[in-house]
Design a protein around this motif. Sequence first.
Motif, PDB file in Angstrom:
ATOM      1  N   ALA A  38       0.830  -1.213   0.000  1.00 27.39           N
ATOM      2  CA  ALA A  38       0.000   0.000   0.000  1.00 27.39           C
ATOM      3  C   ALA A  38       0.861   1.258   0.000  1.00 27.39           C
ATOM      4  N   ASN A 177      -9.314   7.750   3.916  1.00 29.75           N
ATOM      5  CA  ASN A 177      -8.104   8.506   4.228  1.00 29.75           C
ATOM      6  C   ASN A 177      -7.687   8.416   5.689  1.00 29.75           C
ATOM      7  N   GLY A 180      -5.235   5.739   6.031  1.00 28.67           N
ATOM      8  CA  GLY A 180      -4.063   6.050   5.218  1.00 28.67           C
ATOM      9  C   GLY A 180      -3.116   7.009   5.903  1.00 28.67           C
ATOM     10  N   LEU A 185      -0.283   8.734   4.211  1.00 27.69           N
ATOM     11  CA  LEU A 185      -0.739   8.514   2.847  1.00 27.69           C
ATOM     12  C   LEU A 185      -2.075   9.197   2.591  1.00 27.69           C
ATOM     13  N   HIS A 187      -4.061   8.454  -0.391  1.00 28.65           N
ATOM     14  CA  HIS A 187      -4.183   7.661  -1.611  1.00 28.65           C
ATOM     15  C   HIS A 187      -5.298   6.642  -1.387  1.00 28.65           C
ATOM     16  N   SER A 190      -4.434   2.858  -1.575  1.00 25.60           N
ATOM     17  CA  SER A 190      -3.589   2.509  -0.432  1.00 25.60           C
ATOM     18  C   SER A 190      -4.424   2.383   0.838  1.00 25.60           C
ATOM     19  N   GLY A 191      -5.380   3.292   1.016  1.00 27.73           N
ATOM     20  CA  GLY A 191      -6.247   3.230   2.185  1.00 27.73           C
ATOM     21  C   GLY A 191      -7.066   1.953   2.218  1.00 27.73           C
TER      22      GLY A 191
END
Length: 308
Positions: A38, A177, A180, A185, A187, A190-191
């Motif tokens: 991630a 978020n 993340g 992060l 993204h 990624s989250g």
Amino acid sequence: MFSIYKNKWSWLFLTSLKGISQVVLIANAFSGFIILIAITIASYSLGIITLLSSLIGTLISKLGGAEEEKINQGLFGYNSVLTGMALFLFLQGDERWFIALAGSAIAALFTAALMHFFRQTDIPILTFPFIVITWLWLLTTYRLVTFKLSPKLTPQSLSNWTLNIKGENDWLEGAVNGIGQIFFLDHTLSGILLFIAVFWAGRRLGVYAVIGNIAALLTSYSLGGEHSLIFMGLYGYNAILTILAVSIVFKGDSRHALITGIIAACLTVPITASVVTWLLPYGLPVLTMPFVLCTWIFLGARKVLPKI
């Protein structure tokens, strides 16, 4: 001979992945691997720093002769991971690679020192070593030219500060978020992967992480927080860590761990607002200080009020 070296490298890699997963209070190598993916998706360079920082923390603990059980759980890696990532992101210049990795090594030493100082209290050190080391390194930028602070961290005068709560309401982004931001992060993919990593380690862990994030979103919105900060997840990540710590990882014999965890998660919101304001003149990020403070408050209170 080859198999011996292979086993050692496998152990080092797996333990380092656990060090990454311990950032979210989980000792699971596969979860750590998902988290690493991630981070790398969001930033290839940040992914490298993350893995190297965890490797450094793990190696220092092994070479230093720490308890095998603590090493194998990844407890010497997570503060190094966060410190390396933070210094890499909040400093600029080619030297930041070396500074970030040096900071991760110092974080491992500081982690060991605080483990010793806290052992009589039965209170976990959490991410306090990461916070202290990162703040100290960032403050050196005002006195040492080698350390160059990122323009993202600009000191601001409180006398000129104005609160602007306007902005779009993107609840879906806020829901992703929050987790993340634990790893700096912003993204979406990624989250989502980070939530998968937590659910992989345990469905209950994942559900509680979602509850903590929702609690922070609703609390910060109802209290009139800045919409940009709310939906960037900047009020959510400390709440997620806090509810995991208070309600699952360190719940002890508490009968009302979930309720207590939700209250603790909500409390991170005003504490985050307070710490952000306190640090504004120094240009320092809040990091995970609200998580540490709220968790210490509730875990300390449980020593006297064991049923909460």
